[in-house]
Design an enzyme around this catalytic site. Structure first.
Site, PDB file in Angstrom:
ATOM      1  N   LYS A  13       0.789  -1.163   0.095  1.00  0.00           N
ATOM      2  CA  LYS A  13      -0.231  -0.097   0.007  1.00  0.00           C
ATOM      3  C   LYS A  13       0.860   1.273   0.165  1.00  0.00           C
ATOM      4  O   LYS A  13       0.709   2.109  -0.818  1.00  0.00           O
ATOM      5  CB  LYS A  13      -0.977   0.057   1.412  1.00  0.00           C
ATOM      6  CG  LYS A  13      -2.063  -0.990   1.468  1.00  0.00           C
ATOM      7  CD  LYS A  13      -2.760  -0.744   2.699  1.00  0.00           C
ATOM      8  CE  LYS A  13      -2.281  -0.803   3.684  1.00  0.00           C
ATOM      9  NZ  LYS A  13      -1.795  -2.371   4.108  1.00  0.00           N
ATOM     10  N   ARG A  88     -10.310   1.074   8.341  1.00  0.00           N
ATOM     11  CA  ARG A  88      -9.681  -0.319   8.804  1.00  0.00           C
ATOM     12  C   ARG A  88     -11.033  -1.285   9.396  1.00  0.00           C
ATOM     13  O   ARG A  88     -10.708  -2.442   9.662  1.00  0.00           O
ATOM     14  CB  ARG A  88      -8.576  -0.237   9.729  1.00  0.00           C
ATOM     15  CG  ARG A  88      -7.255  -0.648   9.278  1.00  0.00           C
ATOM     16  CD  ARG A  88      -6.167  -0.656  10.493  1.00  0.00           C
ATOM     17  NE  ARG A  88      -5.100  -1.260   9.958  1.00  0.00           N
ATOM     18  CZ  ARG A  88      -3.957  -0.704   9.428  1.00  0.00           C
ATOM     19  NH1 ARG A  88      -4.095   0.755   9.124  1.00  0.00           N
ATOM     20  NH2 ARG A  88      -2.931  -1.290   9.229  1.00  0.00           N
ATOM     21  N   ARG A 127      10.981  -6.914   5.038  1.00  0.00           N
ATOM     22  CA  ARG A 127      11.032  -5.569   5.330  1.00  0.00           C
ATOM     23  C   ARG A 127      11.608  -5.388   6.824  1.00  0.00           C
ATOM     24  O   ARG A 127      12.437  -4.517   7.113  1.00  0.00           O
ATOM     25  CB  ARG A 127       9.519  -5.144   5.430  1.00  0.00           C
ATOM     26  CG  ARG A 127       9.418  -3.609   5.947  1.00  0.00           C
ATOM     27  CD  ARG A 127       8.047  -2.969   5.431  1.00  0.00           C
ATOM     28  NE  ARG A 127       7.064  -3.367   6.336  1.00  0.00           N
ATOM     29  CZ  ARG A 127       5.684  -2.846   6.295  1.00  0.00           C
ATOM     30  NH1 ARG A 127       5.256  -2.485   5.288  1.00  0.00           N
ATOM     31  NH2 ARG A 127       4.940  -3.534   7.355  1.00  0.00           N
ATOM     32  N   ARG A 135      10.532  -0.923  13.067  1.00  0.00           N
ATOM     33  CA  ARG A 135       9.152  -1.106  13.509  1.00  0.00           C
ATOM     34  C   ARG A 135       8.875  -1.960  14.464  1.00  0.00           C
ATOM     35  O   ARG A 135       8.945  -3.215  14.197  1.00  0.00           O
ATOM     36  CB  ARG A 135       8.265  -1.178  12.212  1.00  0.00           C
ATOM     37  CG  ARG A 135       7.920   0.052  11.523  1.00  0.00           C
ATOM     38  CD  ARG A 135       6.948  -0.047  10.523  1.00  0.00           C
ATOM     39  NE  ARG A 135       5.631  -0.752  10.723  1.00  0.00           N
ATOM     40  CZ  ARG A 135       4.799  -0.526   9.811  1.00  0.00           C
ATOM     41  NH1 ARG A 135       4.767  -0.074   8.490  1.00  0.00           N
ATOM     42  NH2 ARG A 135       3.629  -1.234  10.187  1.00  0.00           N
ATOM     43  N   ARG A 146      -1.640  -9.169  13.148  1.00  0.00           N
ATOM     44  CA  ARG A 146      -2.205  -8.272  12.304  1.00  0.00           C
ATOM     45  C   ARG A 146      -3.004  -8.711  11.127  1.00  0.00           C
ATOM     46  O   ARG A 146      -3.837  -8.048  10.837  1.00  0.00           O
ATOM     47  CB  ARG A 146      -0.938  -7.268  11.811  1.00  0.00           C
ATOM     48  CG  ARG A 146      -0.397  -6.249  12.759  1.00  0.00           C
ATOM     49  CD  ARG A 146       0.935  -5.718  12.669  1.00  0.00           C
ATOM     50  NE  ARG A 146       0.952  -4.921  11.244  1.00  0.00           N
ATOM     51  CZ  ARG A 146       1.903  -4.893  10.429  1.00  0.00           C
ATOM     52  NH1 ARG A 146       3.142  -5.328  10.968  1.00  0.00           N
ATOM     53  NH2 ARG A 146       1.993  -4.027   9.607  1.00  0.00           N
TER      54      ARG A 146
HETATM   55  P1  ADP Z   1       0.597  -1.771   7.461  1.00  0.00           P
HETATM   56  O1  ADP Z   1       0.366  -0.767   6.215  1.00  0.00           O
HETATM   57  O2  ADP Z   1       1.937  -2.515   7.555  1.00  0.00           O
HETATM   58  O3  ADP Z   1      -0.603  -2.603   7.348  1.00  0.00           O
HETATM   59  P2  ADP Z   1      -0.008   0.683   9.084  1.00  0.00           P
HETATM   60  O4  ADP Z   1       1.263   1.740   9.116  1.00  0.00           O
HETATM   61  O5  ADP Z   1      -1.259   1.139   8.198  1.00  0.00           O
HETATM   62  O6  ADP Z   1       0.474  -0.717   8.557  1.00  0.00           O
HETATM   63  O7  ADP Z   1      -0.372   0.649  10.358  1.00  0.00           O
HETATM   64  C1  ADP Z   1       0.275   0.028  11.765  1.00  0.00           C
HETATM   65  C2  ADP Z   1      -0.541   0.054  12.914  1.00  0.00           C
HETATM   66  O8  ADP Z   1      -1.245   1.431  13.140  1.00  0.00           O
HETATM   67  C3  ADP Z   1      -1.820  -0.787  12.834  1.00  0.00           C
HETATM   68  O9  ADP Z   1      -1.481  -2.319  12.955  1.00  0.00           O
HETATM   69  C4  ADP Z   1      -2.792  -0.302  14.008  1.00  0.00           C
HETATM   70  O10 ADP Z   1      -2.307  -0.527  15.244  1.00  0.00           O
HETATM   71  C5  ADP Z   1      -2.571   1.121  13.845  1.00  0.00           C
HETATM   72  N1  ADP Z   1      -3.305   2.035  12.640  1.00  0.00           N
HETATM   73  C6  ADP Z   1      -3.257   2.507  11.635  1.00  0.00           C
HETATM   74  N2  ADP Z   1      -4.182   2.989  11.035  1.00  0.00           N
HETATM   75  C7  ADP Z   1      -5.128   2.387  11.876  1.00  0.00           C
HETATM   76  C8  ADP Z   1      -6.947   2.604  11.557  1.00  0.00           C
HETATM   77  N3  ADP Z   1      -7.354   3.202  10.636  1.00  0.00           N
HETATM   78  N4  ADP Z   1      -7.255   2.051  12.807  1.00  0.00           N
HETATM   79  C9  ADP Z   1      -6.932   1.589  13.840  1.00  0.00           C
HETATM   80  N5  ADP Z   1      -5.707   1.438  13.946  1.00  0.00           N
HETATM   81  C10 ADP Z   1      -4.717   1.958  12.885  1.00  0.00           C
END
Ligand code: ADP
Length: 189
Positions: A13, A88, A127, A135, A146
């Site tokens: 993404k 999400r 990664r 991270r 996740r």
């Molecule tokens: P990835 O792209 O690897 O899935 P993100 O950077 O989008 O990871 O998100 C990392 C973490 O940040 C998530 O696992 C969650 O804990 C938190 N997070 C990010 N966006 C949201 C959201 N829209 N709602 C709830 N938690 C979020």
């Protein structure tokens, strides 16, 4: 161009969002990046999010909806944006719909990057190795959580947006260039 890019952790993404940023001169609104910056800056929101994110669970809907509402009002987002990592949950998607209706704007497309689970585990391990563990949520156990959270709470959004008729299904297993090309093709239809 007002876009959502969605897909499981490791689907690419962020990479594709950056390409869309350049192409359409729109900001990438990444809730993950904003939350990580808040953790870094030790703001109250960051302190609240830190443990939750380290476990791979979701930060409360009100917190992320607040972030997005504020960012959508920013001058840089007036001409469009690409939302990455938001919504999400169905509740977040409903809230986004309400926010956009109130602001008199609408989504152009929801890009769904589709990849298989084994490929994701391999990508995220890579990664994690490359980032030198920067991270906290890039380890296997947290990754599995996740992915579970994604399947349970986020994947249903594809059907939610399919009902609205604006989902673009993209094969995320192809090379970065080919994924970019199929997104471009879908957006030009
Ligand atoms: P990835 O792209 O690897 O899935 P993100 O950077 O989008 O990871 O998100 C990392 C973490 O940040 C998530 O696992 C969650 O804990 C938190 N997070 C990010 N966006 C949201 C959201 N829209 N709602 C709830 N938690 C979020």
């Amino acid at each position: 161009m007002r876009l959502i890019i969605m897909g499981p952790p490791g689907a690419g993404k962020g990479t594709q969002a950056q390409i869309l940023v350049e192409k359409y001169s729109i900001p990438q609104l990444s809730t993950g990046d904003i939350l990580r910056a808040a953790i870094e800056a030790k703001t109250p929101m960051g302190l609240q999010a830190k443990e939750i994110m380290a476990r791979g669970d979701l930060v409360p809907d009100e917190v992320v909806c607040g972030i997005v509402s504020e960012r959508l009002d920013g001058d840089d987002a007036k001409g469009g944006f690409v939302l990455d990592g938001f919504p999400r949950t169905i509740a977040q998607a409903e809230e986004l719909d309400a926010m956009m209706t109130e602001k008199g704007i609408a989504l152009d497309a929801v890009i769904s990057l589709e990849v298989d689970a084994d490929a994701l585990v391999a990508r995220i391990k890579k990664r994690a190795a490359e980032s030198g563990g920067s991270r906290a949520d890039d380890n296997e156990e947290v990754l599995r959580n996740r992915l579970d959270v994604y399947g349970e709470l986020t994947e249903p959004l594809i059907a939610y947006y399919a009902k609205q008729g604006n989902v673009k299904h993209i094969d995320g297993m192809a090379s970065i260039e080919d994924v970019t090309a199929s997104i471009a093709q879908e957006l030009n239809k």
